[in-house]
Every structure is written in structure tokens, then in C-alpha cells.
Design a protein around this motif. Structure first.
Motif, short mmCIF file in Angstrom:
data_model
loop_
_atom_site.label_atom_id
_atom_site.label_comp_id
_atom_site.label_asym_id
_atom_site.label_seq_id
_atom_site.Cartn_x
_atom_site.Cartn_y
_atom_site.Cartn_z
N TYR A 33 -15.87 -17.25 18.34
CA TYR A 33 -14.47 -17.00 18.03
C TYR A 33 -14.39 -15.68 17.26
N ARG A 63 -13.88 -16.13 22.56
CA ARG A 63 -12.48 -16.56 22.35
C ARG A 63 -11.93 -15.85 21.12
N PHE A 65 -9.15 -15.92 17.74
CA PHE A 65 -8.21 -16.67 16.92
C PHE A 65 -7.54 -15.71 15.93
N HIS A 66 -6.31 -16.05 15.60
CA HIS A 66 -5.51 -15.17 14.76
C HIS A 66 -4.85 -16.00 13.67
N LEU A 92 -6.72 -17.69 23.25
CA LEU A 92 -6.34 -17.37 21.86
C LEU A 92 -5.85 -18.62 21.15
N HIS A 93 -6.29 -18.79 19.91
CA HIS A 93 -5.77 -19.86 19.07
C HIS A 93 -5.10 -19.21 17.86
N PRO A 130 -12.34 -22.03 13.34
CA PRO A 130 -13.26 -21.93 14.49
C PRO A 130 -14.28 -23.08 14.51
#
Ligand code: SF4
Ligand code: ZN
Length: 289
Positions: A33, A63, A65-66, A92-93, A130
Motif C-alpha cells: 500500500y 495499491r 491509500f489516502h 485506492l482506499h 494498510p
């Protein structure tokens, strides 16, 4: 503005790929992530990790993540990150900091600078989120100049032990995920030029406070001055620090405990985020903010 040192994007890409290979930042079966803030550095880290696994057909997933920080500008930043993930075809998460702590209110309640509270929340979520999503590693966009600034700040503050963490890969233990820094041998202007050349959507600001790099100003000035005589001085310096740490660094980091409130890693009984939450609810129960 004329750049004092021209950017060679091919050399930059090769350098990042060789960092990933040499330090085994990406391994078979990894689910990585990338913490994407919306800025050029994490954007470049995401794009280059993706390019790497595709170019070398590594059986690993990249992947993104934000963390939406919950500030006025955060919706716009999130929009840029969504556009980036879509453009790169990366899942995207998005996690909302306000679901854990209202950063601005907590900063007021605790009297701590906003960036200090924001940093604590980001560190907390960058490990927790993550890990809960099944990550084997978390990647960040920290570049050579960020880490040199961190090094000198720790030296000046006598926090020597923290400097042993300046490595391309910091192995996780217990609930702490392994962290990787594919851009440790890259410069900020190279990341910027890479994103520009690839036409990647990058947010100009991480938030309206715009203080992320303010604390680094002196070190950035030192680096600029040193590079006038030797353009590669910055990379030599970070290379020397990493080699020193690999050779002499001892794993005597402080014992990692579990926060007795939320169960996340903590250096004491209660983690930094739960302490802030406690101060916030104490303040809300006594004084109106
Ligand atoms: Fe957080 Fe950076 Fe904004 Fe400070 S300037 S509040 S560290 S995002
Ligand atoms: Zn906690």
C-alpha cells in the motif's frame, strides 16, 4: 526558473528501480500500500512501483491509500488522488482522519502545533489502515532531501537513535508494518519532473497550512550550497548514512507495546492518538472551544 541541475529522468528511473531491487523493497507475493498524499513525491512513488512490478513481472500488488485530513482543502486533494489512482489503474482506499480524530480541534485543545498533531494521526493511520487491509508493506514517497533534513534535525536534537531508521526498508515487528522508501535516492525536483513528464495529476498543496517542508528550510539551503560544488553531494551523503546504518545500526529500538485503549502500537501505555483524544474530550467537557 532555471534549474541549477538538469534532471535526467532516465537516470532517475534507473536509480529508483535499482534501489527497489538492491534492497528487496518488492518481493513475490507482496501487497504494498502506497501512502499517497496527493503531492508529487508519493505520486511518483506509486507510479514507479507500479511500473517496476509491470516491467519485471513481479507477482506483487501495488495499491494506494489516502488519508483525507478533514481540512478545507482536503476534498480537492482527495479528488486529485482519485484521478491519479484511476489514471494508473491502481485500487485506492480513502480513510477519513475525522473518523479517528478531528486534527484541527485536537491541535487547539492540546496546544500542540497543527503539524505535530497531523503527523501523529498520519503515522497512526499509515500503519493501522494498510495492515487491516492485508498489506505486507507500506510505501512512502520520502526522498533523499526529506531524509537528510530528518537526519540533521535528529542530530541537532540529540535524538541519535532515530537516525538508525534512515533506511530504504525498515522491517516491521509485531503490529508494525514493514516500511519501504523507494525514493530514498531521489531528489524532489526529479519527482516533480517525472510527474510532469508523465502528465500525472498532482495536487499543488497537501493542505492549506502548507507547512510540511517549512521545518526543512535550513537543511534544504545547506544541500543547495553543497551541490554548487558537487552536484551529487546529496546522494553521496544519504548513501553514506544508509551504509553506516546497515553496517553499524543496532536493533535496539524502544520496546513496542500495545495501547491499552485502542490496541495499536505505542511506546507507552497509551498511543499518541488516544492521548490526544483523551485531552480533547477532557477539554470539551470543561471549556467550550
Ligand atoms: Fe499536516 Fe503537512 Fe498540513 Fe502540517 S502542512 S497540517 S503536516 S499536511
Ligand atoms: Zn490508542
Amino acid at each position: 526558473m532555471v534549474r541549477p541541475h538538469p534532471v535526467d529522468l532516465e537516470a532517475y528511473r534507473r536509480r529508483v528501480f535499482s534501489t527497489i531491487r538492491r534492497y528487496r523493497l518488492v518481493e513475490m507475493g507482496d501487497v504494498i500500500y502506497v501512502a499517497v498524499s496527493g503531492g508529487k513525491d508519493s505520486c511518483a512513488a506509486l507510479a514507479l512501483l507500479k511500473e517496476y512490478v509491470e516491467a519485471f513481472r513481479v507477482d506483487a500488488e501495488i495499491r494506494a491509500f489516502h488519508i483525507n485530513l478533514g481540512f478545507k482543502t482536503s476534498a480537492k486533494v482527495e479528488e486529485a488522488v482519485r484521478a491519479l489512482a484511476e489514471r494508473l489503474g491502481v485500487p485506492l482506499h480513502v480513510v477519513y482522519a475525522k473518523d479517528y480524530l478531528d486534527i484541527e480541534t485536537a491541535a487547539k485543545a492540546s496546544g500542540r502545533p497543527i503539524c505535530s498533531v497531523c503527523g501523529a494521526v498520519k503515522r497512526y493511520l499509515m500503519n493501522k489502515v494498510p495492515r487491516e487491509l492485508g498489506a505486507t508493506k507500506v510505501a512512502t514517497g520520502h526522498h533523499a532531501h526529506d531524509l537528510l533534513a530528518y537526519y540533521f534535525k535528529n542530530l541537532a536534537g540529540r535524538n541519535f537513535q532515530w537516525n538508525f531508521k534512515i533506511l530504504p526498508k525498515v522491517e516491521g515487528r509485531g503490529l508494525l508494518l514493514t516500511k519501504i522508501r523507494p525514493l530514498i535516492y531521489a531528489r524532489p525536483e526529479e519527482n516533480e519532473e517525472f510527474c510532469r513528464a508523465r502528465g500525472l495529476p498532482v495536487s499543488a498543496v497537501c493542505c492549506e497550512y502548507g507547512l510540511c517542508n517549512a521545518a526543512h528550510a535550513e537543511v534544504y539551503e545547506m544541500i543547495r550550497a553543497a551541490r554548487r560544488r558537487d552536484p551529487d553531494f546529496d546522494l553521496k551523503l544519504i548513501g553514506g548514512i544508509v551504509d553506516f546504518n546497515l553496517r553499524y545500526g543496532r536493533d535496539e529500538a524502544e520496546e513496542i507495546r500495545r495501547c491499552k485503549i485502542c490496541g495499536e502500537p505505542a511506546s507507552g501505555d497509551v498511543c499518541a492518538v488516544c492521548k490526544l483524544r483523551m485531552r480533547l474530550s477532557a477539554r470539551l467537557n470543561t471549556t467550550p472551544l
